[in-house]
Design an enzyme around this catalytic site. Structure first.
Site, PDB file in Angstrom:
ATOM      1  CD  GLU A  83     -31.090  18.319  26.750  1.00 60.77           C
ATOM      2  OE1 GLU A  83     -31.604  17.854  25.722  1.00 60.77           O
ATOM      3  OE2 GLU A  83     -31.757  18.806  27.678  1.00 60.77           O
TER       4      GLU A  83
ATOM      5  CE  LYS B 160     -32.601  14.542  27.003  1.00 60.01           C
ATOM      6  NZ  LYS B 160     -33.994  14.745  27.465  1.00 60.01           N
TER       7      LYS B 160
END
Length: 303
Positions: free
Chosen positions: A177, A214
């Site tokens: 992420e 993500k």
């Protein structure tokens, strides 16, 4: 085996991932938004106890099942807690059909070259071993990109993939992420640099190794669509990044193959003082909205 069933769900099933991993500095703000002021608790233990009550209320709600919520990201303390006398990870999977993940990062370094790298994660191997034993499927770690710095973004992606290698050795699925801040003045440029750096790292992964991504919903729709078809990517998920629910869902719906992994956009309208009926109905509305944004998309136009 449970791991194979979880993998099949994360790879192919329609739905989205709930991010229930507020921690440390973000917890008081999340609790205040929920209607629990700082005066209602004293010290970290009581604060996290209040947050756990909120998360249990969400996880036990009728709508919080694998029919639409295919995964959930947990804070470490939540992973170690219980729901109805059962460890949270096993409760989520066995009772709700929701694949459990755990947030592993310990915060961010000071900004340098337009980014904030992960702080060192002491005891990571111990945490990963404990997570695997509890039946957790994967992990999540968040870095931050504030501007389109090629050197900074390259460093952030390199670090994420290095930690992902350590995670994979424990049989866990890493969610990478690198969040591009939605207020970044050169957001689109930063996202293109990020795309290219991630592509390089993905192409260098060994055969059989996979990660999840993500990412901030991109300014240019479908910027990351090629990653949804990459053999080294299990799923591409979107963070809400501070967008309100309707804005986040509207932007997400423009990105084919990308599903939600929302936190604030999922829980922002929930309140401590709601009756169980009001709470469940409000959560059900958010779940339905996010689910539809994640799955109801026409095929992308031909190039």
């Amino acid at each position: 085996m449970a791991g194979e069933t979880m993998r099949a769900q994360m790879t192919d099933k329609d739905g989205f991932i709930a991010a229930l991993d507020q921690s440390g500095g973000s917890t008081p703000k999340a609790l205040a938004q929920y209607g629990v002021p700082e005066s209602a608790y004293s010290g970290d233990d009581e604060m996290f106890a209040e947050m756990h009550k909120m998360r249990v209320r969400i996880m036990t709600a009728p709508t919080f099942t694998g029919d639409r919520v295919i995964g959930a990201i947990l804070f470490e303390k939540t992973m170690d807690g219980e729901v109805e006398g059962q460890p949270v990870p096993s409760y989520l999977w066995e009772k709700r059909g929701v694949v459990p993940f755990v947030k592993i990062d310990k915060g961010l370094e000071a900004e340098k070259d337009g980014v904030q790298l992960l702080k060192p994660i002491p005891g990571l191997d111990t945490l990963l071993a404990r997570a695997a034993k509890l039946g957790v499927y994967g992990t999540k770690m968040r870095s931050v990109i504030a501007r389109a710095s090629k050197d900074g973004i390259a460093a952030i992606v390199r670090q994420q993939f290095e930690v992902a290698e350590q995670i994979a050795k424990h049989g866990l699925m890493p969610i990478i992420e690198p969040e591009v801040l939605i207020k970044a003045a050169d957001k689109a440029e930063a996202e293109q640099i990020l795309h290219d750096e991630i592509a390089r790292q993905l192409d260098a992964l060994p055969e059989g190794r996979r990660v999840m991504l993500k990412l901030t919903i991109p300014t240019k729709p479908d910027l990351y669509e090629d990653f949804t078809r990459h053999p080294r990517v299990e799923r591409v998920v979107a963070l809400s990044g501070g967008y309100p629910l309707d804005d986040a869902c509207g932007k997400l719906a423009q990105n084919h193959g990308m599903i939600a992994s929302f936190s604030r956009a999922l829980i922002d309208n929930l309140r401590h003082g709601m009756s169980e009926g009001e709470f469940d109905a409000t959560l059900a509305k958010a779940v339905d909205r996010i689910y539809r944004a994640s799955v109801s998309k026409a095929a992308p136009a031909a190039a």
